[in-house]
Motif scaffolding. Structure first.
Motif, PDB file in Angstrom:
ATOM      1  N   ASN A  46       7.245   2.883 -28.195  1.00 43.24           N
ATOM      2  CA  ASN A  46       6.637   1.581 -27.942  1.00 43.24           C
ATOM      3  C   ASN A  46       5.315   1.419 -28.685  1.00 43.24           C
ATOM      4  N   ARG A  47       4.538   2.482 -28.768  1.00 44.42           N
ATOM      5  CA  ARG A  47       3.306   2.393 -29.563  1.00 44.42           C
ATOM      6  C   ARG A  47       3.644   2.144 -31.032  1.00 44.42           C
ATOM      7  N   VAL A  48       4.676   2.825 -31.527  1.00 42.68           N
ATOM      8  CA  VAL A  48       5.090   2.627 -32.917  1.00 42.68           C
ATOM      9  C   VAL A  48       5.397   1.151 -33.159  1.00 42.68           C
ATOM     10  N   TYR A  49       6.163   0.539 -32.254  1.00 35.96           N
ATOM     11  CA  TYR A  49       6.473  -0.882 -32.420  1.00 35.96           C
ATOM     12  C   TYR A  49       5.203  -1.729 -32.430  1.00 35.96           C
ATOM     13  N   LEU A  50       4.321  -1.478 -31.487  1.00 33.38           N
ATOM     14  CA  LEU A  50       3.119  -2.310 -31.369  1.00 33.38           C
ATOM     15  C   LEU A  50       2.201  -2.147 -32.578  1.00 33.38           C
ATOM     16  N   PHE A  51       2.009  -0.921 -33.040  1.00 30.70           N
ATOM     17  CA  PHE A  51       1.195  -0.714 -34.236  1.00 30.70           C
ATOM     18  C   PHE A  51       1.853  -1.358 -35.454  1.00 30.70           C
ATOM     19  N   PHE A  82       4.899   2.549 -41.094  1.00 32.01           N
ATOM     20  CA  PHE A  82       3.458   2.438 -40.844  1.00 32.01           C
ATOM     21  C   PHE A  82       3.142   2.819 -39.403  1.00 32.01           C
ATOM     22  N   GLY A  83       3.917   2.270 -38.446  1.00 35.73           N
ATOM     23  CA  GLY A  83       3.669   2.564 -37.037  1.00 35.73           C
ATOM     24  C   GLY A  83       3.814   4.033 -36.710  1.00 35.73           C
ATOM     25  N   VAL A  84       4.816   4.680 -37.296  1.00 36.59           N
ATOM     26  CA  VAL A  84       5.015   6.116 -37.083  1.00 36.59           C
ATOM     27  C   VAL A  84       3.837   6.896 -37.651  1.00 36.59           C
ATOM     28  N   GLY A  85       3.473   6.599 -38.887  1.00 38.78           N
ATOM     29  CA  GLY A  85       2.361   7.302 -39.509  1.00 38.78           C
ATOM     30  C   GLY A  85       1.056   7.093 -38.765  1.00 38.78           C
ATOM     31  N   TYR A  86       0.866   5.880 -38.247  1.00 40.46           N
ATOM     32  CA  TYR A  86      -0.364   5.588 -37.510  1.00 40.46           C
ATOM     33  C   TYR A  86      -0.423   6.393 -36.214  1.00 40.46           C
ATOM     34  N   ASP A  87       0.685   6.436 -35.490  1.00 42.29           N
ATOM     35  CA  ASP A  87       0.678   7.093 -34.187  1.00 42.29           C
ATOM     36  C   ASP A  87       0.702   8.606 -34.294  1.00 42.29           C
ATOM     37  N   VAL A  88       1.391   9.143 -35.303  1.00 44.72           N
ATOM     38  CA  VAL A  88       1.565  10.601 -35.376  1.00 44.72           C
ATOM     39  C   VAL A  88       0.400  11.281 -36.085  1.00 44.72           C
ATOM     40  N   VAL A  89      -0.030  10.747 -37.212  1.00 43.68           N
ATOM     41  CA  VAL A  89      -1.083  11.433 -37.980  1.00 43.68           C
ATOM     42  C   VAL A  89      -2.330  10.575 -38.183  1.00 43.68           C
ATOM     43  N   ARG A 148      -7.061   0.784 -27.866  1.00 44.85           N
ATOM     44  CA  ARG A 148      -7.235   1.056 -26.435  1.00 44.85           C
ATOM     45  C   ARG A 148      -6.204   0.289 -25.613  1.00 44.85           C
ATOM     46  N   GLN A 149      -5.997  -0.977 -25.938  1.00 43.80           N
ATOM     47  CA  GLN A 149      -5.025  -1.773 -25.194  1.00 43.80           C
ATOM     48  C   GLN A 149      -3.621  -1.182 -25.304  1.00 43.80           C
ATOM     49  N   ILE A 150      -3.268  -0.744 -26.491  1.00 43.96           N
ATOM     50  CA  ILE A 150      -1.923  -0.198 -26.698  1.00 43.96           C
ATOM     51  C   ILE A 150      -1.762   1.148 -25.996  1.00 43.96           C
ATOM     52  N   VAL A 151      -2.777   1.988 -26.103  1.00 44.49           N
ATOM     53  CA  VAL A 151      -2.695   3.312 -25.482  1.00 44.49           C
ATOM     54  C   VAL A 151      -2.792   3.220 -23.967  1.00 44.49           C
ATOM     55  N   ASP A 152      -3.529   2.244 -23.459  1.00 39.65           N
ATOM     56  CA  ASP A 152      -3.563   2.045 -22.007  1.00 39.65           C
ATOM     57  C   ASP A 152      -2.176   1.692 -21.483  1.00 39.65           C
ATOM     58  N   ALA A 153      -1.448   0.883 -22.237  1.00 38.08           N
ATOM     59  CA  ALA A 153      -0.108   0.471 -21.807  1.00 38.08           C
ATOM     60  C   ALA A 153       0.910   1.595 -21.967  1.00 38.08           C
ATOM     61  N   PHE A 154       0.755   2.370 -23.036  1.00 40.07           N
ATOM     62  CA  PHE A 154       1.698   3.466 -23.335  1.00 40.07           C
ATOM     63  C   PHE A 154       0.881   4.706 -23.690  1.00 40.07           C
ATOM     64  N   PRO A 155       0.478   5.480 -22.679  1.00 41.17           N
ATOM     65  CA  PRO A 155      -0.489   6.573 -22.863  1.00 41.17           C
ATOM     66  C   PRO A 155      -0.003   7.663 -23.809  1.00 41.17           C
ATOM     67  N   ARG A 156      -0.978   8.320 -24.452  1.00 46.28           N
ATOM     68  CA  ARG A 156      -0.663   9.406 -25.376  1.00 46.28           C
ATOM     69  C   ARG A 156      -0.442  10.731 -24.641  1.00 46.28           C
ATOM     70  N   ASN A 157      -1.237  11.035 -23.624  1.00 42.56           N
ATOM     71  CA  ASN A 157      -1.001  12.239 -22.812  1.00 42.56           C
ATOM     72  C   ASN A 157      -0.812  13.491 -23.672  1.00 42.56           C
ATOM     73  N   ASN A 184       2.132  17.711 -27.903  1.00 36.32           N
ATOM     74  CA  ASN A 184       3.483  17.704 -27.344  1.00 36.32           C
ATOM     75  C   ASN A 184       4.555  17.244 -28.327  1.00 36.32           C
ATOM     76  N   ILE A 185       4.198  16.383 -29.269  1.00 37.87           N
ATOM     77  CA  ILE A 185       5.230  15.842 -30.156  1.00 37.87           C
ATOM     78  C   ILE A 185       5.770  16.908 -31.099  1.00 37.87           C
ATOM     79  N   LEU A 186       4.929  17.842 -31.521  1.00 43.59           N
ATOM     80  CA  LEU A 186       5.417  18.890 -32.423  1.00 43.59           C
ATOM     81  C   LEU A 186       6.499  19.726 -31.737  1.00 43.59           C
ATOM     82  N   ARG A 187       6.278  20.061 -30.490  1.00 47.81           N
ATOM     83  CA  ARG A 187       7.282  20.814 -29.738  1.00 47.81           C
ATOM     84  C   ARG A 187       8.547  19.986 -29.538  1.00 47.81           C
TER      85      ARG A 187
END
Length: 212
Positions: free
Chosen positions: A36-41, A130-137, A150-159, A164-167
């Protein structure tokens, strides 16, 4: 009512909802929030650049882009990106979506880690990359303001997403490390597989069966 985050509408068509339900069923919170963050970014970048794109297809591409990592959709012998693309194709075909739209989504999912090529595909594929690259790296990090992030991460937290994504990547293809040859995913195999040494293209050329 559809959800709006950072002035971006999350598609709520029947097709979009069914795709979201599929990810919810087979993924976990990590992939749900990331997708969802990927889509929003991606959508934010599209709007910022005044690009024409199909929000529904961009959203569905984002939902499926890592689905090939999950037990339900991972194959024994294909790149996880292709597994996700094939899952998206099957999903869309079963719902009578036009072939041109299916091809676009397949390309967006299959090519989302293929830097240097996907940026020049259709807007939906380029924006999702773009969204993948923005969120991952954090690529092009300053392009999006701290408030929007902040608005996007508040809605869909990174935690602790970056840890965790590498694993999660590794769990998705540890049974088929050979599929990471020539991709960034080989870096993950080197990190998690003791003694793993990635195949070398020059070695393959120089040790081919040609006699000269």
């Amino acid at each position: 009512m559809s959800m709006s985050i950072a002035d971006i509408q999350i598609p709520d068509s029947k097709l979009a909802k069914e795709a979201a339900e599929l990810l919810r069923e087979h993924g976990d919170d990590l992939l749900w929030n990331h997708s969802n963050r990927v889509y929003l970014f991606a959508a934010f970048k599209g709007n910022l650049s005044q690009l024409k794109y199909d929000p529904e297809l961009l959203y569905i591409s984002s939902l499926f882009h890592d689905l090939g990592l999950t037990p339900a959709f991972r194959s024994p012998d294909k790149r996880f990106e292709v597994d996700g693309a094939n899952a998206a194709r099957d999903f869309l075909q079963s719902r009578g979506v036009p072939e041109e739209s299916i091809r676009l989504v397949w390309d967006a999912v299959a090519l989302h880690t293929t830097m240097g090529i996907v940026e020049y595909k259709e807007n939906e594929a380029a924006l999702m990359n773009f969204g993948v690259g923005y969120d991952v790296v954090g690529k092009n990090f300053e392009l999006i303001s701290e408030e929007i992030r902040r608005q996007i991460v508040d809605a869909f937290p990174r935690n602790r997403f970056k840890h965790n994504i590498l694993r999660a990547f590794f769990e998705g293809f540890k049974h088929k490390p050979e599929t990471t040859y020539g991709t960034i995913n080989a870096d993950i195999c080197e990190l998690f597989l003791p003694g793993y040494k990635r195949p070398n293209f020059c070695h393959h050329v120089l040790h081919s069966r040609w006699e000269e």
